[in-house]
Scaffold this active site. Structure first.
Site, PDB file in Angstrom:
ATOM      1  N   SER A 132      -7.946   2.784  -4.696  1.00 22.87           N
ATOM      2  CA  SER A 132      -6.836   3.739  -3.623  1.00 22.87           C
ATOM      3  C   SER A 132      -6.694   2.824  -2.388  1.00 22.87           C
ATOM      4  O   SER A 132      -7.592   2.204  -1.474  1.00 22.87           O
ATOM      5  CB  SER A 132      -7.595   4.919  -3.018  1.00 22.87           C
ATOM      6  OG  SER A 132      -7.026   5.618  -1.952  1.00 22.87           O
ATOM      7  N   LYS A 133      -5.414   2.872  -2.118  1.00 18.98           N
ATOM      8  CA  LYS A 133      -4.837   2.053  -0.791  1.00 18.98           C
ATOM      9  C   LYS A 133      -5.772   2.431   0.463  1.00 18.98           C
ATOM     10  O   LYS A 133      -6.057   1.883   1.416  1.00 18.98           O
ATOM     11  CB  LYS A 133      -3.532   2.080  -0.385  1.00 18.98           C
ATOM     12  CG  LYS A 133      -2.956   1.251   0.464  1.00 18.98           C
ATOM     13  CD  LYS A 133      -2.829  -0.216   0.148  1.00 18.98           C
ATOM     14  CE  LYS A 133      -2.118  -1.055   1.234  1.00 18.98           C
ATOM     15  NZ  LYS A 133      -2.212  -2.515   0.957  1.00 18.98           N
ATOM     16  N   ARG A 134      -5.964   4.007   0.249  1.00 15.60           N
ATOM     17  CA  ARG A 134      -6.626   4.547   1.450  1.00 15.60           C
ATOM     18  C   ARG A 134      -7.923   4.017   1.668  1.00 15.60           C
ATOM     19  O   ARG A 134      -8.539   4.194   2.888  1.00 15.60           O
ATOM     20  CB  ARG A 134      -6.470   6.113   1.272  1.00 15.60           C
ATOM     21  CG  ARG A 134      -6.767   7.001   2.373  1.00 15.60           C
ATOM     22  CD  ARG A 134      -6.758   8.500   2.051  1.00 15.60           C
ATOM     23  NE  ARG A 134      -5.613   8.854   1.758  1.00 15.60           N
ATOM     24  CZ  ARG A 134      -5.312  10.087   1.107  1.00 15.60           C
ATOM     25  NH1 ARG A 134      -5.900  10.727   0.850  1.00 15.60           N
ATOM     26  NH2 ARG A 134      -3.952  10.118   0.772  1.00 15.60           N
ATOM     27  N   ASP A 177      -0.644  -7.173  -1.682  1.00 15.30           N
ATOM     28  CA  ASP A 177      -1.808  -7.695  -0.838  1.00 15.30           C
ATOM     29  C   ASP A 177      -2.542  -8.798  -1.600  1.00 15.30           C
ATOM     30  O   ASP A 177      -2.914  -9.988  -1.000  1.00 15.30           O
ATOM     31  CB  ASP A 177      -2.897  -6.593  -0.628  1.00 15.30           C
ATOM     32  CG  ASP A 177      -2.594  -5.499   0.372  1.00 15.30           C
ATOM     33  OD1 ASP A 177      -1.635  -5.750   1.280  1.00 15.30           O
ATOM     34  OD2 ASP A 177      -3.040  -4.110  -0.095  1.00 15.30           O
TER      35      ASP A 177
END
Length: 286
Positions: free
Chosen positions: A99-101, A109
């Site tokens: 998850s990017k979160r 990235d």
């Protein structure tokens, strides 16, 4: 709302997970039109996919549970349902969903971290899929020929960053020098400010790096020699100490200065000839 049946079952087929059956009493009567008169996402999604002629729906395994409700809408309209391909999750080393979160890297990235797009694609394809051989390095063209999503595993796959680094290093080695220098020189310029042959410096580390971002730490000594403990030159087994090592360094320096080929094999050849002439063991000088 759609009036779901309360008895019986609904079965749909997924190309990865096979036939999946759910009890109809577990399906809620989905809202189709909101109070403001606009359709809900679930309703519009089915209509859009049908009008656009979508034949395959590829998405994450966590959406398996919503597929029966979608199929009920297709059936209500008398439309043919698309083929479903639900992909297993990719997790981190702790088996948590990426998850990017949570701070996990996106494709962009990874590019910023010095990974090559071809290596990223190659690595991602091998998460949960195998060609049936031990081979791991594939060009995009080769993947187009051999990849078959029907052979994807059902179990989640772990995103191993060390495996990606290794694979990226292999791709770096395969780059022709012109393409490699195009990518590497900006990283060299960030570190080396003196008037040196930057191409030569970049090529020195081509086979020793795994990502483009590794370049800086490999070549920063060209601008400023770091502090180090001279005790590193002492090796009891090889019978070396600070004095003998200094002697070797002084004798080897002019040999290197007279040499113009600084590839690993060429330098090893210079050192091997020196060892032979000096009559010492390899570990004494190399």
């Amino acid at each position: 709302r759609i009036n779901m049946p309360t008895e019986g079952t609904t079965t749909f087929h997924d190309d990865i997970y096979g036939d999946i059956t759910v009890n109809n009493d577990e399906l809620d009567d989905m809202i189709l039109i909101k109070s403001d008169g606009f359709p809900t996402y679930n309703f519009a999604n089915v209509v859009d996919d049908h009008l656009m002629g979508i034949t395959h729906v590829v998405r994450g395994q966590e959406y398996l549970s919503s597929s029966p409700k979608y199929n009920r809408l297709y059936d209500a309209f008398g439309w043919e349902s698309p083929k479903y391909v639900h992909l297993p999750l990719i997790t981190d080393e702790n088996h948590k969903k990426l998850s990017k979160r949570s701070g996990h890297s996106s494709f962009e990235d990874l590019l910023e971290q010095g990974f090559l797009p071809e290596a990223i694609v190659n690595f991602m394809v091998l998460l949960g899929w195998s060609s049936g051989t031990d081979r791991e390095i594939f060009s995009l063209k080769e993947l187009e020929e051999v990849f078959d999503y029907n052979h994807i595993n059902k179990s989640p796959s772990v995103f191993d960053i060390q495996k990606l680094r290794w694979m990226n290093g292999e791709y770096m080695k395969m780059l022709d020098d012109e393409k490699y220098l195009e990518l590497a020189i900006p990283y060299v310029k960030e570190v080396v400010k003196k008037d040196y042959d930057l191409n030569k410096i970049a090529l020195l580390v081509k086979t020793r790096i795994e990502t483009l971002c590794d370049i800086g730490e490999k070549i920063d000594f060209f601008d400023e020699l770091p502090e180090y403990d001279t005790a590193m030159y002492t090796h009891k087994k090889m019978k070396t100490n600070e004095e003998t090592s200094l002697e070797v360094l002084k004798e080897i320096l002019p040999l290197f200065e007279a040499h113009d080929d600084y590839t690993n094999d060429a330098l090893y050849g210079v050192l091997s000839k020196y060892v032979e002439q000096k009559g010492c063991k390899n570990g004494y000088a190399i």
